[in-house]
Design a protein around this motif. Structure first.
Motif, short mmCIF file in Angstrom:
data_model
loop_
_atom_site.label_atom_id
_atom_site.label_comp_id
_atom_site.label_asym_id
_atom_site.label_seq_id
_atom_site.Cartn_x
_atom_site.Cartn_y
_atom_site.Cartn_z
N THR A 62 -0.89 -7.29 -0.92
CA THR A 62 -1.15 -7.89 -2.23
C THR A 62 0.13 -8.16 -3.02
O THR A 62 0.07 -8.52 -4.20
N GLY A 63 1.28 -7.97 -2.38
CA GLY A 63 2.53 -8.33 -3.01
C GLY A 63 3.21 -7.24 -3.81
O GLY A 63 4.21 -7.50 -4.49
N ARG A 64 2.73 -6.03 -3.73
CA ARG A 64 3.38 -4.92 -4.42
C ARG A 64 4.54 -4.40 -3.58
O ARG A 64 4.60 -4.60 -2.37
N SER A 65 5.47 -3.74 -4.22
CA SER A 65 6.64 -3.19 -3.53
C SER A 65 6.39 -1.71 -3.23
O SER A 65 6.21 -0.90 -4.15
N LEU A 66 6.37 -1.37 -1.95
CA LEU A 66 6.08 0.01 -1.54
C LEU A 66 7.30 0.89 -1.72
O LEU A 66 8.38 0.60 -1.19
N THR A 67 7.14 1.96 -2.48
CA THR A 67 8.25 2.88 -2.77
C THR A 67 8.32 4.03 -1.78
O THR A 67 9.38 4.44 -1.33
N GLY A 68 7.18 4.58 -1.40
CA GLY A 68 7.18 5.68 -0.46
C GLY A 68 5.85 6.40 -0.41
O GLY A 68 4.96 6.17 -1.24
N ILE A 69 5.71 7.29 0.58
CA ILE A 69 4.47 8.05 0.80
C ILE A 69 4.82 9.53 0.91
O ILE A 69 5.80 9.89 1.57
N LEU A 78 0.17 11.01 -1.66
CA LEU A 78 0.52 10.12 -2.76
C LEU A 78 1.29 8.93 -2.20
O LEU A 78 2.28 9.09 -1.49
N THR A 79 0.81 7.74 -2.51
CA THR A 79 1.50 6.51 -2.15
C THR A 79 1.92 5.82 -3.44
O THR A 79 1.08 5.56 -4.31
N VAL A 80 3.19 5.54 -3.55
CA VAL A 80 3.74 4.93 -4.77
C VAL A 80 4.18 3.51 -4.47
O VAL A 80 4.90 3.27 -3.49
N SER A 81 3.74 2.58 -5.29
CA SER A 81 4.15 1.19 -5.15
C SER A 81 4.46 0.62 -6.53
O SER A 81 3.95 1.11 -7.55
N ARG A 82 5.29 -0.40 -6.56
CA ARG A 82 5.67 -1.04 -7.81
C ARG A 82 5.03 -2.41 -7.91
O ARG A 82 4.93 -3.12 -6.93
N GLY A 83 4.63 -2.75 -9.11
CA GLY A 83 3.99 -4.02 -9.35
C GLY A 83 3.16 -3.94 -10.61
O GLY A 83 3.23 -2.94 -11.33
N PRO A 84 2.37 -4.96 -10.89
CA PRO A 84 1.51 -4.93 -12.09
C PRO A 84 0.60 -3.70 -12.09
O PRO A 84 0.04 -3.33 -11.06
N LYS A 85 0.47 -3.09 -13.25
CA LYS A 85 -0.36 -1.88 -13.36
C LYS A 85 -1.85 -2.20 -13.46
O LYS A 85 -2.68 -1.29 -13.40
N THR A 86 -2.16 -3.46 -13.63
CA THR A 86 -3.55 -3.90 -13.68
C THR A 86 -3.71 -5.13 -12.78
O THR A 86 -2.73 -5.63 -12.23
N GLY A 87 -4.95 -5.57 -12.63
CA GLY A 87 -5.19 -6.77 -11.84
C GLY A 87 -5.76 -6.47 -10.47
O GLY A 87 -5.86 -5.31 -10.04
N LEU A 92 -7.43 -3.38 -5.53
CA LEU A 92 -7.60 -3.36 -4.07
C LEU A 92 -6.78 -2.23 -3.44
O LEU A 92 -7.22 -1.60 -2.48
N THR A 93 -5.59 -1.98 -3.98
CA THR A 93 -4.75 -0.90 -3.45
C THR A 93 -5.43 0.45 -3.62
O THR A 93 -5.45 1.27 -2.70
N LEU A 94 -6.01 0.68 -4.79
CA LEU A 94 -6.73 1.94 -5.02
C LEU A 94 -7.99 2.03 -4.19
O LEU A 94 -8.34 3.09 -3.66
N ALA A 203 -11.89 3.39 -12.40
CA ALA A 203 -12.75 3.33 -13.57
C ALA A 203 -11.99 2.78 -14.77
O ALA A 203 -12.52 1.96 -15.55
N ARG A 204 -10.77 3.23 -14.95
CA ARG A 204 -9.97 2.75 -16.09
C ARG A 204 -9.62 1.27 -15.94
O ARG A 204 -9.55 0.53 -16.92
N LEU A 205 -9.38 0.83 -14.70
CA LEU A 205 -8.99 -0.56 -14.47
C LEU A 205 -10.16 -1.53 -14.55
O LEU A 205 -10.01 -2.68 -14.98
#
Length: 241
Positions: A62-69, A78-87, A92-94, A203-205
């Motif tokens: 989905t175009g996010r930048s994967l930081t690490g697992i 925990l999987t951390v990725s960078r990108g828009p916090k919403t949308g 889909l990532t969650l 739920a929050r998104l």
């Protein structure tokens, strides 16, 4: 070129079906690994690896930048990725985490039903190799290396029949493990109430209750598990006298 041809022939090698006793034994072994508390704590690490791998794969797609697992000793991850916090990308990532083991088991069942046990093992090795590149803690590194050593040993040392048995056990663990983990999610949500679970973040998104997302995870796991049984258990086996 010869190496590639040889490798491809090994990956696409079709194994003969398991005898009924060996099939039943493999399925029962997988079921017990998920149901027995001590065994479940161990094999749940495998479910977590696929869970976090699902987050990572969809994040990248989905175009996010994967930081690490990170993988933890309590079987969380925990999987951390960078990108828009919403949308849609974040949703889909969650959504990919709890559904990934069930969908992976579905693909594995399809491969095993056609005798591609070697192909399944190589697919597992590929997943572990890709995960290894993203692991950011020592316990996670240990989990991936132990898993890789086990799969390598079965791939290169075990006869084709036992490769097929191993594939069935792993598939059952992922299928039922996905279902058990999804069911346990609601219990952990009630206990912790920290709002950090995948269901709570969804739920929050989306403004859809977290319990509804837990239901989605359980439903996906249940449907996939039924499909797995349909593919793995020969027709008429359960009705044989």
């Amino acid at each position: 070129m010869d190496f590639i041809s040889t490798l491809w022939s090994r990956v696409t090698l079709v194994s003969a079906p398991l005898t009924v006793p060996m099939l039943v034994g493999a399925l029962v072994a997988g079921i017990l690994l998920v149901l027995l508390p001590g065994a479940w704590h161990t094999v749940r690490h495998a479910v977590t690896v696929v869970h976090e791998g699902g987050h990572a794969l969809v994040a990248v797609v989905t175009g996010r930048s994967l930081t690490g697992i990170r993988l933890h000793s309590d079987t969380s991850g925990l999987t951390v990725s960078r990108g828009p916090k919403t949308g849609p990308g974040m949703v889909l990532t969650l959504l990919a985490g709890y559904t990934a083991p069930a969908l992976a088991a579905l693909g594995a069942s399809w491969m095993l039903s056609r005798g591609y046990s070697a192909g399944l093992l190589w697919a597992l090795l590929l997943v572990l190799a890709l995960m290894l590149l993203q692991i950011r803690n020592f316990f996670g590194l240990w989990v991936i290396l132990v898993g890789a050593a086990l799969v390598v040993g079965v791939t290169f040392l075990a006869p084709a029949t036992w490769q097929l048995v191993f594939g069935h056990v792993v598939t059952v663990v992922l299928a039922l493990g996905a279902l058990r983990a999804s069911l346990e999610l609601q219990t952990s949500r009630r206990r912790s109430r920290n709002g950090q679970s995948d269901a709570d973040q969804l739920a929050r998104l989306t403004h859809v209750p977290g319990l509804a997302w837990v239901f989605v995870f359980v439903l996906v796991a249940l449907v996939c598990a039924i499909a797995d049984a349909w593919m793995l258990v020969p027709e008429g086996l359960l009705t044989q006298p």
